[in-house]
Write a protein that holds these residues in place. Sequence first.
Motif, PDB file in Angstrom:
ATOM      1  N   MET A   1       0.824  -1.195   0.000  1.00  0.00           N
ATOM      2  CA  MET A   1       0.000   0.000   0.000  1.00  0.00           C
ATOM      3  C   MET A   1       0.867   1.257   0.000  1.00  0.00           C
ATOM      4  O   MET A   1       0.423   2.301  -0.436  1.00  0.00           O
ATOM      5  N   LYS A   2       2.086   1.137   0.494  1.00  0.00           N
ATOM      6  CA  LYS A   2       2.960   2.305   0.568  1.00  0.00           C
ATOM      7  C   LYS A   2       3.218   2.891  -0.819  1.00  0.00           C
ATOM      8  O   LYS A   2       3.204   4.110  -0.985  1.00  0.00           O
ATOM      9  N   ILE A   3       3.416   2.028  -1.813  1.00  0.00           N
ATOM     10  CA  ILE A   3       3.671   2.541  -3.162  1.00  0.00           C
ATOM     11  C   ILE A   3       2.457   3.287  -3.698  1.00  0.00           C
ATOM     12  O   ILE A   3       2.596   4.293  -4.396  1.00  0.00           O
ATOM     13  N   THR A   4       1.274   2.820  -3.344  1.00  0.00           N
ATOM     14  CA  THR A   4       0.044   3.488  -3.794  1.00  0.00           C
ATOM     15  C   THR A   4      -0.020   4.906  -3.230  1.00  0.00           C
ATOM     16  O   THR A   4      -0.285   5.858  -3.965  1.00  0.00           O
ATOM     17  N   ILE A   5       0.247   5.045  -1.959  1.00  0.00           N
ATOM     18  CA  ILE A   5       0.225   6.364  -1.321  1.00  0.00           C
ATOM     19  C   ILE A   5       1.292   7.272  -1.930  1.00  0.00           C
ATOM     20  O   ILE A   5       1.028   8.438  -2.234  1.00  0.00           O
ATOM     21  N   THR A   6       2.475   6.711  -2.142  1.00  0.00           N
ATOM     22  CA  THR A   6       3.566   7.480  -2.748  1.00  0.00           C
ATOM     23  C   THR A   6       3.174   7.968  -4.130  1.00  0.00           C
ATOM     24  O   THR A   6       3.394   9.137  -4.475  1.00  0.00           O
ATOM     25  N   ARG A   7       2.587   7.092  -4.915  1.00  0.00           N
ATOM     26  CA  ARG A   7       2.218   7.477  -6.284  1.00  0.00           C
ATOM     27  C   ARG A   7       1.067   8.471  -6.316  1.00  0.00           C
ATOM     28  O   ARG A   7       1.056   9.386  -7.133  1.00  0.00           O
ATOM     29  N   ILE A   8       0.107   8.325  -5.428  1.00  0.00           N
ATOM     30  CA  ILE A   8      -0.986   9.306  -5.365  1.00  0.00           C
ATOM     31  C   ILE A   8      -0.409  10.677  -5.023  1.00  0.00           C
ATOM     32  O   ILE A   8      -0.721  11.673  -5.683  1.00  0.00           O
ATOM     33  N   ASN A   9       0.433  10.726  -4.005  1.00  0.00           N
ATOM     34  CA  ASN A   9       1.042  12.004  -3.619  1.00  0.00           C
ATOM     35  C   ASN A   9       1.873  12.597  -4.754  1.00  0.00           C
ATOM     36  O   ASN A   9       1.854  13.810  -4.975  1.00  0.00           O
ATOM     37  N   LYS A  10       2.589  11.748  -5.486  1.00  0.00           N
ATOM     38  CA  LYS A  10       3.412  12.207  -6.612  1.00  0.00           C
ATOM     39  C   LYS A  10       2.543  12.863  -7.684  1.00  0.00           C
ATOM     40  O   LYS A  10       2.858  13.937  -8.190  1.00  0.00           O
ATOM     41  N   VAL A  11       1.434  12.219  -8.017  1.00  0.00           N
ATOM     42  CA  VAL A  11       0.536  12.760  -9.045  1.00  0.00           C
ATOM     43  C   VAL A  11      -0.129  14.041  -8.547  1.00  0.00           C
ATOM     44  O   VAL A  11      -0.251  15.013  -9.305  1.00  0.00           O
ATOM     45  N   LEU A  12      -0.526  14.067  -7.292  1.00  0.00           N
ATOM     46  CA  LEU A  12      -1.128  15.282  -6.739  1.00  0.00           C
ATOM     47  C   LEU A  12      -0.155  16.451  -6.826  1.00  0.00           C
ATOM     48  O   LEU A  12      -0.542  17.562  -7.209  1.00  0.00           O
ATOM     49  N   LEU A  48      -9.939   3.343  -4.859  1.00  0.00           N
ATOM     50  CA  LEU A  48      -8.761   3.347  -5.727  1.00  0.00           C
ATOM     51  C   LEU A  48      -9.148   3.650  -7.175  1.00  0.00           C
ATOM     52  O   LEU A  48      -8.505   4.461  -7.850  1.00  0.00           O
ATOM     53  N   VAL A  49     -10.206   3.042  -7.645  1.00  0.00           N
ATOM     54  CA  VAL A  49     -10.684   3.277  -9.016  1.00  0.00           C
ATOM     55  C   VAL A  49     -11.142   4.727  -9.174  1.00  0.00           C
ATOM     56  O   VAL A  49     -10.830   5.383 -10.174  1.00  0.00           O
ATOM     57  N   THR A  50     -11.847   5.246  -8.187  1.00  0.00           N
ATOM     58  CA  THR A  50     -12.298   6.640  -8.223  1.00  0.00           C
ATOM     59  C   THR A  50     -11.110   7.589  -8.267  1.00  0.00           C
ATOM     60  O   THR A  50     -11.095   8.554  -9.046  1.00  0.00           O
ATOM     61  N   LEU A  62      -1.142   3.124  -9.891  1.00  0.00           N
ATOM     62  CA  LEU A  62      -1.239   3.433  -8.466  1.00  0.00           C
ATOM     63  C   LEU A  62      -0.855   2.249  -7.589  1.00  0.00           C
ATOM     64  O   LEU A  62      -0.328   2.419  -6.497  1.00  0.00           O
ATOM     65  N   LEU A  63      -1.092   1.042  -8.093  1.00  0.00           N
ATOM     66  CA  LEU A  63      -0.741  -0.159  -7.347  1.00  0.00           C
ATOM     67  C   LEU A  63       0.728  -0.569  -7.512  1.00  0.00           C
ATOM     68  O   LEU A  63       1.183  -1.500  -6.872  1.00  0.00           O
TER      69      LEU A  63
END
Length: 67
Positions: A1-12, A48-50, A62-63
């Motif tokens: 899950m850590k990579i998902t959070i990292t990638r969301i923050n990166k895109v934001l 996640l899809v949203t 994201l995954l």
Amino acid sequence: MKITITRINKVLQKKKISQVEFAKALGLSESAISRYLSGQRHINIKLLVTIAKYLNVSADYLLGIGE
């Protein structure tokens, strides 16, 4: 899950979307977004899809499955 959070923050950051704007777009509270992005809460598949649709990236990205 850590990579998902990292990638969301990166895109934001890349798209210059604030957590406040992100929360409003997803229909969530700012505190809920904060908990998701700090890893205190888990992101379910529906959310996640949203998020992927809103950020215009794939759920695979994201995954951590794709680039």
